[in-house]
Design a protein around this motif. Sequence first.
Motif, mmCIF file in Angstrom:
data_model
loop_
_atom_site.group_PDB
_atom_site.id
_atom_site.type_symbol
_atom_site.label_atom_id
_atom_site.label_comp_id
_atom_site.label_asym_id
_atom_site.label_seq_id
_atom_site.Cartn_x
_atom_site.Cartn_y
_atom_site.Cartn_z
ATOM 1 N N UNK A 267 0.842 -1.190 0.000
ATOM 2 C CA UNK A 267 0.000 0.000 0.000
ATOM 3 C C UNK A 267 0.881 1.246 0.000
ATOM 4 N N UNK A 268 2.001 1.173 0.684
ATOM 5 C CA UNK A 268 2.914 2.311 0.795
ATOM 6 C C UNK A 268 3.651 2.586 -0.522
ATOM 7 N N UNK A 269 3.884 1.567 -1.338
ATOM 8 C CA UNK A 269 4.774 1.659 -2.497
ATOM 9 C C UNK A 269 4.389 2.831 -3.399
ATOM 10 N N UNK A 270 5.322 3.746 -3.675
ATOM 11 C CA UNK A 270 4.978 4.971 -4.402
ATOM 12 C C UNK A 270 4.740 4.743 -5.884
ATOM 13 N N UNK A 334 -3.086 5.588 5.588
ATOM 14 C CA UNK A 334 -2.356 5.131 6.778
ATOM 15 C C UNK A 334 -1.559 3.919 6.328
ATOM 16 N N UNK A 335 -0.294 4.117 5.990
ATOM 17 C CA UNK A 335 0.495 3.076 5.329
ATOM 18 C C UNK A 335 1.928 3.103 5.829
ATOM 19 N N UNK A 336 2.423 1.946 6.256
ATOM 20 C CA UNK A 336 3.788 1.834 6.765
ATOM 21 C C UNK A 336 4.368 0.504 6.302
ATOM 22 N N UNK A 337 5.504 0.548 5.647
ATOM 23 C CA UNK A 337 6.144 -0.677 5.193
ATOM 24 C C UNK A 337 6.451 -1.622 6.344
ATOM 25 N N UNK A 338 6.044 -2.887 6.196
ATOM 26 C CA UNK A 338 6.336 -3.915 7.192
ATOM 27 C C UNK A 338 5.396 -3.963 8.370
ATOM 28 N N UNK A 339 4.421 -3.073 8.424
ATOM 29 C CA UNK A 339 3.559 -2.996 9.611
ATOM 30 C C UNK A 339 2.709 -4.244 9.769
ATOM 31 N N UNK A 340 2.718 -4.854 10.948
ATOM 32 C CA UNK A 340 1.831 -5.990 11.200
ATOM 33 C C UNK A 340 0.416 -5.510 11.480
ATOM 34 N N UNK A 341 -0.549 -6.407 11.354
ATOM 35 C CA UNK A 341 -1.945 -6.053 11.612
ATOM 36 C C UNK A 341 -2.113 -5.464 12.997
ATOM 37 N N UNK A 342 -1.356 -5.968 13.970
ATOM 38 C CA UNK A 342 -1.506 -5.518 15.361
ATOM 39 C C UNK A 342 -1.313 -4.011 15.510
ATOM 40 N N UNK A 343 -0.514 -3.394 14.618
ATOM 41 C CA UNK A 343 -0.286 -1.958 14.718
ATOM 42 C C UNK A 343 -1.529 -1.156 14.342
ATOM 43 N N UNK A 344 -2.441 -1.760 13.575
ATOM 44 C CA UNK A 344 -3.649 -1.068 13.121
ATOM 45 C C UNK A 344 -4.853 -1.329 14.018
#
Length: 535
Positions: A267-270, A334-344
Amino acid sequence: MKTLLLVLAAGVAWMLGAAPVKVACIGDSITYGSGLADRAREAYPAQLQRLLGPDYEVRNFGNPGRGVYLHSWRGKERRGYRYMPEHRAALEWQPDIVICNLGINDNGEFLKTERTNPGRFRDDYLKLLGDYQALPSKPRLYIWGKLAPLAPGQKFYRSPEPFLMQTALAEVAERSGATAIDLQAPLRPFLLTAFPDKIHPTAEGAKVIAETVFAALNPPPPAAPLERRPRTHVGWAEPLPAPAPVALPADIAGRAETWLCAGQSNMFWPLGRCVGADAEAAATARHDIRLWDFVSGRWRRLTPANAKEWSAVAVSFALRRAEASGKPIAVLLVDVGGAPTEAFLPEPVMAAVDAEGKARFPTLCRIVTNRKPLGDNEDLPRMWCKTVYAARRTAEAGGWGVSVLYDKGVGRLRHLPLTGILWYQGESNASAAIGGVPDAPLPEDYMEETLRAVVLALRPNPQTPFLMMGLPVMNRPWGPYRALQKKVCAETGAIYLDTFAAGLGEPKNIHPTNKIPFAEMAAKAAEKALSAARD
């Protein structure tokens, strides 16, 4: 505005020789200062007094062992703070500001009471605050919306109750007009050093509390909007700004489609690093597309000059929604490379229980009640998230805890009228590869929990389209996760985008360079869902 009011109040008091601003700290043993060698100097109200200075008078009205519930008993005496002499003394003092810390002593009763008397905790808390609201001094109210953490070894350390209380505390703040203060995040790094008896902070811990309350009373002026750094698969590592309310741009509010686009690196990828970037960027000139990202907190209109900096999936999806609807499109990113579901996920969802008080999501409940940042959380199954991902986020004070992207991003948008959600995440929760660890699927019950919880947490109601991007083609053991994505979508009414069956992706590249087919699939599914709702 709050800072201005405080400054004006103090200035007027000084010019007229009037009494200083009165600050009443009410609460339990943490407010009282139990366990401190010199309570008169080390309790957080005393340290807050030194921070505020002579234009304020801070008094400590703490009473150890007290809680919110009015019907609760401690031996032969009532536990509720509202019955205490300190409560009566605080009222008689006619404070200008009231800071309330209550809830920890209601552990052990919250689950049982809320099952038999739903809303009792909230209602009893509102009655307590109502006594202060009725005062002629009309004090400003502050409550601890996230309670100070309990340390490992304390009786209720693994209890979901403090996390479930957060929902009730948020409602208390909203109904009473109180400001909610998060004490959990700033104290989390001190769990093993500043809580010798597992519940009461040392003078160092009380200093953190005083500084946190001081910051709530004196919020800094709004900072200049941050410009986002060039986007890569790593993303950014700057500290996240303090959450602030989000509103749609006034000129499109009420007539735009509003889409939450959230997820990790794909999702983050530009757009600028993807196939077809020039044509996609040029197309933004024909439409009114606004984009808000949670790091800068800014709205901007997408143009051919800036579109390549932002999420390829989100930009291409927004273009197709604009073409199909003829409306302005508001993208909430709301996008962060590598983010696990738990962060959301919000903590109350991770700690949710069923009618019998059993954890609805057992693994997630263990993760959140662990209370440690993601990098140190022994209950988080995904080793990559605990090492590589967490290390990239070291700029965030105290490390990245669970719920960080909910608290700093998604949670700030819950009041907005969402048209739908586009969710592109899962790689960090599907398999366990890192270093010498074999790349194997994670436990299926854990993977299913993350999928069910994110639909529950992000979708405002069952009628809101939730588009879940399936994991694409790649030589990774993602089959079980894809199957669970499909199952959970079928059972929750979310929409599964089967990118694998469509042959989307690249066998050896976790970040497919052509995102347009992914966006087209999502846009077609969105149009179908919205058309069905209109019919």
